[in-house]
Write an enzyme that holds these catalytic residues in place. Structure first.
Site, mmCIF file in Angstrom:
data_model
loop_
_atom_site.group_PDB
_atom_site.id
_atom_site.type_symbol
_atom_site.label_atom_id
_atom_site.label_comp_id
_atom_site.label_asym_id
_atom_site.label_seq_id
_atom_site.Cartn_x
_atom_site.Cartn_y
_atom_site.Cartn_z
ATOM 1 N N HIS A 1 29.566 36.796 37.786
ATOM 2 C CA HIS A 1 30.742 35.868 38.004
ATOM 3 C C HIS A 1 30.270 34.560 37.857
ATOM 4 O O HIS A 1 29.346 33.929 38.484
ATOM 5 C CB HIS A 1 31.430 36.221 39.209
ATOM 6 C CG HIS A 1 32.953 35.606 39.134
ATOM 7 N ND1 HIS A 1 33.182 34.343 39.305
ATOM 8 C CD2 HIS A 1 33.990 36.109 38.676
ATOM 9 C CE1 HIS A 1 34.315 34.102 39.151
ATOM 10 N NE2 HIS A 1 35.059 35.136 38.643
ATOM 11 N N GLU B 1 35.441 35.462 30.746
ATOM 12 C CA GLU B 1 36.004 34.462 31.694
ATOM 13 C C GLU B 1 35.659 33.187 31.222
ATOM 14 O O GLU B 1 34.567 32.776 31.750
ATOM 15 C CB GLU B 1 35.733 34.960 32.970
ATOM 16 C CG GLU B 1 36.029 36.152 33.553
ATOM 17 C CD GLU B 1 36.553 36.058 35.130
ATOM 18 O OE1 GLU B 1 37.658 36.678 35.340
ATOM 19 O OE2 GLU B 1 35.760 36.042 35.866
#
Ligand code: PGA
Length: 253
Positions: free
Chosen positions: A95, A165
């Site tokens: 992430h 993302e």
């Protein structure tokens, strides 16, 4: 997180909520209101809450990261086997908020290898920090993918999900969310990379999620027009009403 193109909605709770009582309450409110026609729903919860949430609801829970190693002297980290022993059925890897803390591409590649060795399904997050007119960001993304997946053999492909993302679209400070068109462009580039790397057939089976300021207003668009197989939802996954709304929208696409 099977390799069929069942739609997937993942909640990423990050370092929220504050207490396990609040976490269980939130998970229960989400579980109670799942629609009949639901996509696969997963929750990436804080590791200290895994066991309790796993026991409290039927929704599958997972970790937000795993250590690159399976055990040993690594103060502050949690390993894949530890998470799996308290109910984790998947993990996020790479992430952008973890990368921003110093996790390198090399560590991400090791985490990926460890997840494969453990047969722990994982969601690999990739994304550019800025968009440039020349399209360098597309190379940034395929570079992240090739570094992270360099040791993944086609037989491990069934454990893999990718989340695109764009960093500029994540979190409450994001000025604008990505558009479905921007999402689609990257989805196509990632799909091409995956089919080149793992073969057309296997590559096409890897689920591809979009994440970054997903809301109940834009959720369906990313799946319908943005080419995503599902969503990775941050803030809105901590608001049960909004999250179930997102889940319902995706289930209806
Ligand atoms: P956000 O976070 O939905 O709050 O933008 C998404 C993520 O970081 O996974």
């Amino acid at each position: 997180m099977k390799n069929v193109k069942q739609k997937i909605v993942v909640g990423n709770w990050k370092m929220n909520p504050r207490t396990v009582v609040e976490a269980i309450d939130c998970a229960k409110r989400i579980a109670r209101n799942l629609p009949k026609k639901s996509p696969t729903v997963l929750l990436a919860v804080p590791t200290p809450f895994l066991r309790d949430i796993h026991k409290a609801v039927k929704i599958k829970v997972g970790m937000q990261s795993i250590a690159a190693e399976q055990e040993g002297a690594h103060t502050g980290l949690s390993s894949g086997p530890q998470g799996m022993s308290v109910g984790a059925t998947f993990t996020l890897i790479g992430h952008s908020e973890e990368r921003a803390q110093g996790t390198t591409d090399e560590t991400v590649a090791k985490q990926v290898q460890t997840a494969c060795a453990l047969k722990l399904p994982f969601i690999l997050c990739v994304g550019e920090s800025v968009r440039d007119k020349e399209g360098v960001y597309l190379r940034t993304i395929t570079n992240q993918l090739s570094l992270a997946l360099k040791n993944v053999s086609p037989r491990h492909v069934s454990f893999l999900t990718i989340a695109y993302e764009p960093i500029w679209a994540i979190g409450k400070d994001a000025l604008v969310p990505a558009t479905p068109k921007e999402c689609l462009e990257v989805v196509i580039a990632i799909k091409r990379f995956l089919s080149d790397t793992f073969g057309t057939k296997k590559g096409a089976l890897i689920p591809l999620l979009y994440g970054g300021s997903v809301s109940k207003e834009n959720a369906a668009l990313f799946v319908r027009d943005g080419g995503a197989d599902g969503l990775l939802v941050g803030r809105e996954s901590l608001k049960p009403k909004n999250f179930t709304h997102i889940i319902t929208e995706v289930g209806q696409v």
